[in-house]
Design a protein around this motif. Structure first.
Motif, PDB file in Angstrom:
ATOM      1  N   LEU A 224     -12.851   2.106   6.750  1.00  5.80           N
ATOM      2  CA  LEU A 224     -12.714   0.763   7.309  1.00  5.80           C
ATOM      3  C   LEU A 224     -11.880   0.777   8.587  1.00  5.80           C
ATOM      4  O   LEU A 224     -12.217   0.099   9.578  1.00  5.80           O
ATOM      5  CB  LEU A 224     -12.077  -0.167   6.274  1.00  5.80           C
ATOM      6  CG  LEU A 224     -12.938  -0.528   5.059  1.00  5.80           C
ATOM      7  CD1 LEU A 224     -12.104  -1.223   4.003  1.00  5.80           C
ATOM      8  CD2 LEU A 224     -14.121  -1.397   5.469  1.00  5.80           C
ATOM      9  N   GLN A 225     -10.804   1.549   8.589  1.00  3.48           N
ATOM     10  CA  GLN A 225      -9.960   1.635   9.780  1.00  3.48           C
ATOM     11  C   GLN A 225     -10.702   2.283  10.939  1.00  3.48           C
ATOM     12  O   GLN A 225     -10.544   1.872  12.099  1.00  3.48           O
ATOM     13  CB  GLN A 225      -8.686   2.411   9.448  1.00  3.48           C
ATOM     14  CG  GLN A 225      -7.753   1.671   8.499  1.00  3.48           C
ATOM     15  CD  GLN A 225      -6.591   2.517   8.026  1.00  3.48           C
ATOM     16  OE1 GLN A 225      -6.664   3.754   8.052  1.00  3.48           O
ATOM     17  NE2 GLN A 225      -5.516   1.879   7.603  1.00  3.48           N
TER      18      GLN A 225
ATOM     19  N   ALA B 163     -12.989  -0.252  12.376  1.00  4.30           N
ATOM     20  CA  ALA B 163     -12.231  -1.257  13.130  1.00  4.30           C
ATOM     21  C   ALA B 163     -11.933  -0.786  14.539  1.00  4.30           C
ATOM     22  O   ALA B 163     -11.829  -1.599  15.467  1.00  4.30           O
ATOM     23  CB  ALA B 163     -10.943  -1.596  12.400  1.00  4.30           C
ATOM     24  N   ARG B 164     -11.812   0.526  14.718  1.00  7.44           N
ATOM     25  CA  ARG B 164     -11.514   1.081  16.044  1.00  7.44           C
ATOM     26  C   ARG B 164     -12.765   1.411  16.846  1.00  7.44           C
ATOM     27  O   ARG B 164     -12.672   1.945  17.945  1.00  7.44           O
ATOM     28  CB  ARG B 164     -10.669   2.353  15.886  1.00  7.44           C
ATOM     29  CG  ARG B 164      -9.277   2.104  15.321  1.00  7.44           C
ATOM     30  CD  ARG B 164      -8.386   3.328  15.477  1.00  7.44           C
ATOM     31  NE  ARG B 164      -8.875   4.462  14.710  1.00  7.44           N
ATOM     32  CZ  ARG B 164      -8.500   4.749  13.461  1.00  7.44           C
ATOM     33  NH1 ARG B 164      -7.643   3.946  12.833  1.00  7.44           N
ATOM     34  NH2 ARG B 164      -8.968   5.812  12.839  1.00  7.44           N
TER      35      ARG B 164
ATOM     36  N   THR C 117     -16.867  -5.576  13.721  1.00  9.77           N
ATOM     37  CA  THR C 117     -15.994  -4.807  12.838  1.00  9.77           C
ATOM     38  C   THR C 117     -14.509  -4.971  13.189  1.00  9.77           C
ATOM     39  O   THR C 117     -13.671  -4.301  12.604  1.00  9.77           O
ATOM     40  CB  THR C 117     -16.351  -3.307  12.891  1.00  9.77           C
ATOM     41  OG1 THR C 117     -16.063  -2.784  14.196  1.00  9.77           O
ATOM     42  CG2 THR C 117     -17.819  -3.087  12.567  1.00  9.77           C
ATOM     43  N   ARG C 118     -14.195  -5.875  14.111  1.00  4.54           N
ATOM     44  CA  ARG C 118     -12.822  -5.970  14.602  1.00  4.54           C
ATOM     45  C   ARG C 118     -11.822  -6.339  13.509  1.00  4.54           C
ATOM     46  O   ARG C 118     -10.647  -5.992  13.597  1.00  4.54           O
ATOM     47  CB  ARG C 118     -12.734  -6.966  15.760  1.00  4.54           C
ATOM     48  CG  ARG C 118     -12.912  -8.405  15.336  1.00  4.54           C
ATOM     49  CD  ARG C 118     -12.596  -9.371  16.468  1.00  4.54           C
ATOM     50  NE  ARG C 118     -13.649  -9.424  17.468  1.00  4.54           N
ATOM     51  CZ  ARG C 118     -13.474  -9.090  18.742  1.00  4.54           C
ATOM     52  NH1 ARG C 118     -12.299  -8.654  19.152  1.00  4.54           N
ATOM     53  NH2 ARG C 118     -14.457  -9.197  19.591  1.00  4.54           N
ATOM     54  N   ASP C 119     -12.261  -7.061  12.456  1.00  4.75           N
ATOM     55  CA  ASP C 119     -11.338  -7.503  11.422  1.00  4.75           C
ATOM     56  C   ASP C 119     -11.155  -6.488  10.291  1.00  4.75           C
ATOM     57  O   ASP C 119     -10.385  -6.733   9.355  1.00  4.75           O
ATOM     58  CB  ASP C 119     -11.827  -8.825  10.809  1.00  4.75           C
ATOM     59  CG  ASP C 119     -11.711  -9.997  11.769  1.00  4.75           C
ATOM     60  OD1 ASP C 119     -10.824  -9.953  12.644  1.00  4.75           O
ATOM     61  OD2 ASP C 119     -12.500 -10.943  11.639  1.00  4.75           O
ATOM     62  N   LEU C 120     -11.845  -5.356  10.359  1.00  6.20           N
ATOM     63  CA  LEU C 120     -11.837  -4.439   9.225  1.00  6.20           C
ATOM     64  C   LEU C 120     -10.496  -3.752   9.006  1.00  6.20           C
ATOM     65  O   LEU C 120     -10.224  -3.276   7.909  1.00  6.20           O
ATOM     66  CB  LEU C 120     -12.960  -3.408   9.380  1.00  6.20           C
ATOM     67  CG  LEU C 120     -14.377  -3.962   9.229  1.00  6.20           C
ATOM     68  CD1 LEU C 120     -15.398  -2.836   9.279  1.00  6.20           C
ATOM     69  CD2 LEU C 120     -14.526  -4.752   7.929  1.00  6.20           C
ATOM     70  N   ALA C 121      -9.659  -3.682  10.035  1.00  7.94           N
ATOM     71  CA  ALA C 121      -8.318  -3.122   9.816  1.00  7.94           C
ATOM     72  C   ALA C 121      -7.528  -4.005   8.852  1.00  7.94           C
ATOM     73  O   ALA C 121      -6.806  -3.505   7.978  1.00  7.94           O
ATOM     74  CB  ALA C 121      -7.579  -2.979  11.143  1.00  7.94           C
ATOM     75  N   GLU C 122      -7.658  -5.322   8.999  1.00 12.51           N
ATOM     76  CA  GLU C 122      -6.990  -6.240   8.080  1.00 12.51           C
ATOM     77  C   GLU C 122      -7.628  -6.168   6.695  1.00 12.51           C
ATOM     78  O   GLU C 122      -6.928  -6.210   5.674  1.00 12.51           O
ATOM     79  CB  GLU C 122      -7.055  -7.681   8.608  1.00 12.51           C
ATOM     80  CG  GLU C 122      -6.809  -7.846  10.087  1.00 12.51           C
ATOM     81  CD  GLU C 122      -5.499  -7.251  10.538  1.00 12.51           C
ATOM     82  OE1 GLU C 122      -4.521  -7.304   9.758  1.00 12.51           O
ATOM     83  OE2 GLU C 122      -5.440  -6.727  11.661  1.00 12.51           O
TER      84      GLU C 122
ATOM     85  N   ASP D 226      -5.532 -10.622  17.408  1.00 13.76           N
ATOM     86  CA  ASP D 226      -6.386 -10.143  18.497  1.00 13.76           C
ATOM     87  C   ASP D 226      -5.840 -10.523  19.864  1.00 13.76           C
ATOM     88  O   ASP D 226      -5.879  -9.725  20.809  1.00 13.76           O
ATOM     89  CB  ASP D 226      -7.807 -10.703  18.338  1.00 13.76           C
ATOM     90  CG  ASP D 226      -8.533 -10.121  17.142  1.00 13.76           C
ATOM     91  OD1 ASP D 226      -8.169  -9.006  16.707  1.00 13.76           O
ATOM     92  OD2 ASP D 226      -9.463 -10.780  16.626  1.00 13.76           O
TER      93      ASP D 226
END
Length: 324
Positions: free
Chosen positions: A160-161, A164-165, A171-176, A263
């Motif tokens: 997931l991380q 996110a990168r 996929t920008r929210d996948l770190a959270e 963001d």
């Protein structure tokens, strides 16, 4: 890092951060998060305000008992926390689930609410990501117990991380999401989150809606901030706000997902500062509030969807108090 303070209220320990001086901002995080979600903006806000950022019951460092995890229960808990801290009134800032709690707090305790600032809030329309609807399924607790086994959990979090990168907007929210998923390794956290979601969501989406009470916002300054690329709760709900609460200020944050304060923190801080600077906190008068409740909304009240007939503002807004 901020010092986490703890208070026992109703027999349960509540963790919170309190920094800064000035008018009070109560920051309410979203589902599965904690006060750390505000890390990009909390110090900037503390330059002008007293910032109180709790971990809601069942989240973060707060206790996770078998308890009332309803939106109304959370609002009561925030009233009690402010009371213990000696705080009479606050501008309530809520993200996602916290946005729903902020709206409920303002509805239940208008005499203690100066403004509402809502970031991608729940409780506007029924649509919500299938990932949250899945929490309501009977197999969720068992499935998450398996998915968070050592090794499998670490691999999934890393994946997931990595996504996110990737730079892909979707996929920008996948770190959270990865951080929330990682927290599910704790059995008490899994149980608490399941209780929270089942109190306000079913398999068709969000059950709770502000549509039937939106007319009350004519007496309460309200700002809604939404990321244009939100994949959790659609940004189209911001247009619903324009229709059911015509007096609300609605702002979009471009190239932001479900966490616009993470963001684009500078943009969100500016929106918060500008809104507080240009609005007056209402004075609460019981007779005025009673008249508004008796008058009710003008026009039909149905579950909020884009294109619904807008409600006209109420005729007797509360009197306003100028900022100190």
């Amino acid at each position: 890092m901020h010092r986490v303070q703890r208070l026992v209220i109703h027999g349960h320990e509540r963790a919170f951060v309190k920094v800064g001086t000035g008018p009070v901002l109560l920051l309410l995080h979203g589902l599965g998060c904690d006060h750390h979600t505000w890390d990009p903006i909390i110090d900037r806000l503390a330059r002008r305000y007293t910032v109180v950022a709790p971990d809601l019951l069942g989240h973060g460092a707060s206790d996770k008992p078998r308890a009332d995890y309803s939106i109304g229960g959370y609002a009561n808990g925030m009233r009690d926390l402010l009371t213990v801290l000696g705080i009479e009134r606050a501008t309530v800032v809520g993200h996602s689930l916290g946005g729903g709690v902020a709206m409920q707090f303002a509805y239940q305790f208008p005499e203690r609410t100066e403004r509402m600032i809502l970031l991608a809030p729940g409780g506007i329309g029924p649509e919500v990501t299938p990932l949250i609807r899945a929490v309501t399924l009977p197999a969720f607790t068992w499935a998450m117990k398996v998915a968070t086994l050592p090794g499998l959990r670490q691999a999934n979090v890393a994946a997931l991380q990595l996504l996110a990168r990737s730079g892909i907007p979707q996929t920008r929210d996948l770190a959270e999401v990865a951080a929330i998923y990682d927290s599910f390794k704790d059995r008490a956290t899994r149980a608490a989150i399941a209780h929270v979601v089942r109190a306000c969501v079913d398999w068709r989406g969000q059950v709770i809606t502000m549509a039937d009470r939106a007319y009350l916002t004519a007496a309460m300054p309200m700002c809604v901030i939404w990321g244009t690329e939100d994949m959790v709760i659609p940004a189209s709900h911001a247009e619903i706000v324009r229709q059911i609460a015509p007096g609300a200020e609605v702002d979009y944050v471009a190239n932001a997902g479900h966490f616009p304060h993470r963001d684009h923190p500078d943009r969100v801080v500016k929106l918060i500062n500008d809104f507080i600077r240009t609005t007056e906190a209402p004075e609460y008068h019981r007779d005025d509030w009673r008249d508004m409740l008796l008058g009710g909304p003008v026009g039909p009240v149905t579950p909020a969807r884009a294109g619904d007939r807008p409600l006209r503002p109420v005729r007797r807004p509360l009197r306003r108090r100028r900022p100190a």
